[in-house]
Design an enzyme around this catalytic site. Structure first.
Site, short mmCIF file in Angstrom:
data_model
loop_
_atom_site.label_atom_id
_atom_site.label_comp_id
_atom_site.label_asym_id
_atom_site.label_seq_id
_atom_site.Cartn_x
_atom_site.Cartn_y
_atom_site.Cartn_z
N ASP A 446 0.86 -1.19 0.00
CA ASP A 446 0.00 0.00 0.00
C ASP A 446 0.90 1.24 0.00
OD1 ASP A 446 -2.30 1.56 0.26
OD2 ASP A 446 -2.37 1.38 2.45
N GLU A 449 2.78 5.02 -3.94
CA GLU A 449 2.79 5.99 -5.07
C GLU A 449 4.14 6.69 -5.19
OE1 GLU A 449 0.35 5.68 -2.74
OE2 GLU A 449 -0.81 4.43 -4.10
N ASP A 524 -8.88 3.31 -2.60
CA ASP A 524 -9.92 3.77 -1.67
C ASP A 524 -11.16 4.29 -2.37
OD1 ASP A 524 -8.05 3.06 0.15
OD2 ASP A 524 -7.49 5.10 0.71
O1 MIG Z 1 -3.64 6.15 4.53
O2 MIG Z 1 -3.57 0.96 5.76
O3 MIG Z 1 -5.85 2.01 0.38
O4 MIG Z 1 -6.87 -0.11 1.88
O5 MIG Z 1 -6.89 0.20 4.68
C1 MIG Z 1 -4.48 5.05 4.36
C2 MIG Z 1 -4.73 1.72 5.89
C3 MIG Z 1 -3.66 3.81 4.23
C4 MIG Z 1 -4.92 2.99 2.34
C5 MIG Z 1 -5.38 1.73 1.66
C6 MIG Z 1 -6.43 1.08 2.50
C7 MIG Z 1 -5.87 0.76 3.87
C8 MIG Z 1 -5.34 2.03 4.53
N1 MIG Z 1 -4.37 2.67 3.65
#
Ligand code: MIG
Length: 822
Positions: A446, A449, A524
């Site tokens: 996650d 980017e 998200d």
């Molecule tokens: O700033 O890890 O897209 O699936 O639950 C949010 C917490 C960070 C974004 C992900 C989401 C995840 C969440 N993350």
């Protein structure tokens, strides 16, 4: 008030960007003066010292490179490309005073000398497929400097003529509809929670699109990782253009004419998706976050108590000690290994999230080094082993002045790894031992980017330098490939740690080539009907962009959903490769039972059906691995001669055979469904329809309209609550004969876990059926491959309208056999 100001700002920025990007003002490449031909390419020298190189990789694939005002640099490297050595096909060159013509068996590339314009034509008909609308161009005078992320870059662009009836597909993950005609896009990997249709860019960069006109398709992969732009006739009805804020004008031209052929060639070039483990096709449940371990067990036991299928449970960021990646919070998860073993006994696997941000934890010099063999389980104060090791070895990103780059993410002040360094990738991969040793089955990447809470535009990272094969380039070039390299490090690490198991990685951000290492989900989303409706074009678009294993948080991530929304969401995602229910930290609970028994019962039915369809889904997934043709398809991929499919984005087909038309609006119990030419069986009633037209069908909440192509055979297995719960015995071949009484399929199977399939460890079973008088004769061909599924039965069921299905059963003989169904 706040909202309207925001909208105004957005509108103004859109207008100014549109004006800034007038590529007709850029400096055009000069006319050709001379050219040289080598074994596989032609280099054109231009009056302005520019060079253009055309390389013939295969009869349907030509690479175009331009270097403006100077000769080509010696370095030629891309993280996206998997195959660099091609056997040069037969080709020839001829010239006139006006042009140079390069011909392969499939393509003609005409290069006009003055001005330098490139035209691609069908070698047989000489019809133009795609032609430059203006010469390739670059920003010699710095006209676009102001819009650049990094003013040191030079904008490069190519423009193509826009066909009057040309349709555009691809570009990976975009919050947009299927046909990209008359719209424009930007690629700059961005953390965009709660994005709505039209938000651009979002998480991924796949600078690859296909154009389709008169049933004839071509593809363009603009392999440039700088911030890039694609305009499919939005700013002008005359042209399509693409460009980037630096780097080379470097693109690959693919000729179909079929979209499937282009996808297959694109997979050859950027890599084929490896087979994921079979369990990855199982239903998955996630939450930000399930903890402590007893809560995890409770969710799993609830699943089992309620007879709901589940293969995977995800641990979001709260399983770690203070968000330190590669550690476990010992209060919440005192014994992760015992937990994974307990879950394994119920058929459930664990996936843990891993973010790129490594907590920056400066240590007191006097403190002794951690020597534990399980550092992931030790308290990380005062020394955090991951930060220590990375710092010691110089693996973290630095700014141009040599300072560590310190973004702020979940652990607070953090550092990022320079994944362009091979040694850093290897180290990062090895750190996954903290999970594999504790029985974790897969990794979820996650925030890659990479997201930085200090600033989401990347400005805070402007001067961050990456090794980049010795080029020492900065963020402008490296941002969009960061996730690709992180996923690569993860995949390769899992491969080394568990050589007998297929790695499983999920990622949010990406660049082309990501399919070699990772599957993906669409980030998200919102728990809204609009977001649900977008699932379909987003999934099909990802499939058309070389990413076959995709999915979205089922039910939506942000906001409060409802039973109806969740049920309809499952009716879309129960056939998506990645089928995971996930919810934001402060959202209303969304597990399948949370809105009451009525909805739970319907959801159960679809999950059970998914598991029964696993032999079919797995076969179709293997086709994606082999050929690059995705499992979850827009109709246009199978019916590209049918204009009714060109912008159809509320239906999809799984493989060639199963058409699904979900309801993605509230309170709707009927809908129109377009069926392409041919005969179709209603999946639920067996009623037959003649396609080529729109039909109006019932779609109460219990029923998602589904149709099977006449001539298809759908292989299904027994009902299960997790993959491997039971042997696939019997395999039932559901036969949908066409008008001639014919049907066929080829079932693909393997062990579902190991890489043995790469060495022939699979079984392909071709089944064909024909009507003989009033009976049906089934021929099962001798299976191919060395995988042995053991003894089992085959059941054959012939579907026909208005009468009970006819059934025959036979033991799988493991060799050719014939079965008669009376
Ligand atoms: O700033 O890890 O897209 O699936 O639950 C949010 C917490 C960070 C974004 C992900 C989401 C995840 C969440 N993350």
């Amino acid at each position: 008030m706040k909202r309207s100001v925001l909208i105004l700002c957005l509108a103004l920025s859109v207008i100014s960007i549109a004006r800034a990007q007038d590529i007709t003002r850029l400096e055009k490449i000069g006319p050709v003066t001379t050219f040289t031909k080598s074994e596989k390419s032609v280099v054109f020298n231009c009056q302005d010292n520019s060079q253009v190189q055309l390389t013939i990789l295969s009869p349907d694939l030509v690479r175009v490179r331009a270097s403006f005002g100077k000769p080509f640099p010696t370095k030629d490297h891309s993280w996206a490309i998997a195959k660099t050595e091609w056997v040069t096909p037969r080709w020839s060159l001829s010239e006139t005073n006006e042009a140079v013509l390069i011909t392969t068996d499939e393509l003609e590339v005409l290069v006009r000398r003055s001005p330098l314009l490139i035209e691609f034509r069908n070698a047989k008909t000489h019809a133009v497929i795609n032609a430059d609308q203006q010469p390739m161009a670059y920003d010699a005078k710095g006209l676009l400097k102001e819009m650049l992320f990094d003013s040191r870059g030079t904008f490069v662009a190519a423009a193509k003529k826009l066909g009057f009836d040309e349709h555009f597909y691809g570009l990976g993950e975009k919050a947009a509809r299927l046909d990209k005609r008359r719209s424009s896009f930007v690629n700059w990997n961005s953390d965009t929670p709660g994005y709505l249709e039209g938000r651009d860019p979002i998480y991924q960069t796949i600078p690859f699109y296909t154009g389709l006109q008169n049933g004839d398709a071509y593809g363009i992969f603009f392999d440039n990782s700088y911030r890039s732009y694609f305009d499919f006739g939005k700013s002008s009805q005359q042209r399509v253009w693409f460009g980037a804020e630096g780097g080379e004008l470097n693109y690959y031209f693919f000729y179909g004419p079929s979209l499937k052929k282009i996808l297959s060639r694109y997979a050859d070039l950027t890599g084929h998706m490896p087979m994921p483990p079979l369990w990855a096709l199982g239903h998955q449940q996630s939450r930000w976050s399930y903890y402590p371990d007893t809560m995890v067990e409770e969710v799993v036991s609830e699943y089992r108590k309620r007879d709901l299928p589940l293969d995977v449970l995800h641990l979001d960021i709260d399983y770690m000690q203070g968000y330190r990646v590669f550690t476990w919070d010992r209060n919440r998860f005192p014994n992760p290994k015992a937990l994974s073993e307990k879950l394994a006994r119920q058929g459930v696997k664990l996936i843990t999230i891993v973010d790129p941000g490594v907590k920056q934890q400066q240590v007191a010099r006097s403190t002794a080094q951690v020597t534990s063999i399980t550092p992931e389980l030790e308290p990380q104060d005062p020394r955090y082993y991951v930060f220590d090791q990375g710092l010691l070895n110089n693996y973290f990103q630095k700014r141009e002045n040599g300072d560590l780059f310190v973004p702020r993410v979940w652990p607070g002040e953090s550092v990022f790894v320079d994944f362009t360094l091979p040694a850093a990738r290897e180290w990062w991969g090895g750190l996954h031992r903290a999970y594999t040793d504790n029985g974790v089955a897969g990794i979820w990447n996650d925030m890659n980017e990479p997201s930085d809470f200090v600033d989401q535009t990347g400005k805070n990272q402007l001067d961050v330098v990456s090794y980049d094969e010795g080029e020492k380039s900065t963020h402008a070039k490296n941002r969009n490939v960061f996730a690709l390299l992180m996923a690569r490090a993860t995949y390769e690490g899992l491969e080394r740690l568990r050589p007998n198991q297929r790695p499983y990685v999920i990622t949010r951000a990406a660049y082309s080539g990501i399919q070699r290492y990772s599957t993906m989900w669409t980030g998200d989303t919102n728990s809204t009907w609009d977001a649900l409706a977008m699932n379909i074009p987003m999934f099909t678009t990802l499939g058309l962009s070389g990413e076959p294993f995709i999915g979205s948080d089922v039910g939506g991530f942000m906001g409060r959903g409802s039973g109806e929304l969740l049920t309809r969401a499952y009716q879309v995602s129960f056939l998506a490769p990645f089928c995971r229910n996930h919810k934001v930290i402060d959202g209303y609970d969304q597990e399948p039972w949370r809105f009451g028994k009525y909805y739970e019962d319907i959801i159960r039915r679809y999950l059970k059906l998914r598991y029964q369809l696993l032999p079919f889904l797995y076969t179709t997934l293997e086709e994606a691995h082999q050929t690059g043709t995705p499992l979850f398809r827009p109709l246009v991929l199978n019916y590209q001669d049918d204009p009714n499919t060109y912008n159809l984005d509320d239906e999809f087909v799984i493989g060639n055979d199963l058409l699904v038309a979900p309801v993605v609006k509230p309170d709707v119990t009927r809908r129109l469904v377009y069926l392409p030419k041919g005969t179709w069986y209603d999946f639920w009633t067996n009623k037959k329809y003649e396609g080529g037209t729109m039909i109006n069908v019932d779609a109460p909440l219990e029923t998602v309209p589904m149709f099977v192509r006449a001539g298809a055979i759908i292989p299904v297995g027994p009902e299960m609550n997790y993959t491997g719960e039971k042997p696939q015995d019997p395999i039932t071949f559901i036969i949908y004969p066409d008008e001639q009484g014919l049907a066929s399929t080829t079932l693909y199977e393997d062990d579902g876990v190991s890489p043995a399939y790469k060495q022939g460890g699979f079984r392909r079973t071709t089944v064909s059926v024909k009507r003989v008088g009033l009976a049906y004769v089934v021929t099962v061909a001798a299976p191919q491959g060395s995988y042995n599924p053991g003894s089992r039965k085959f059941t054959f069921v012939v579907k026909s309208t208005g009468r009970a299905p006819r059934v025959a059963t036979a033991a799988d003989s493991g060799s050719e056999q014939t079965v008669r169904i009376n």
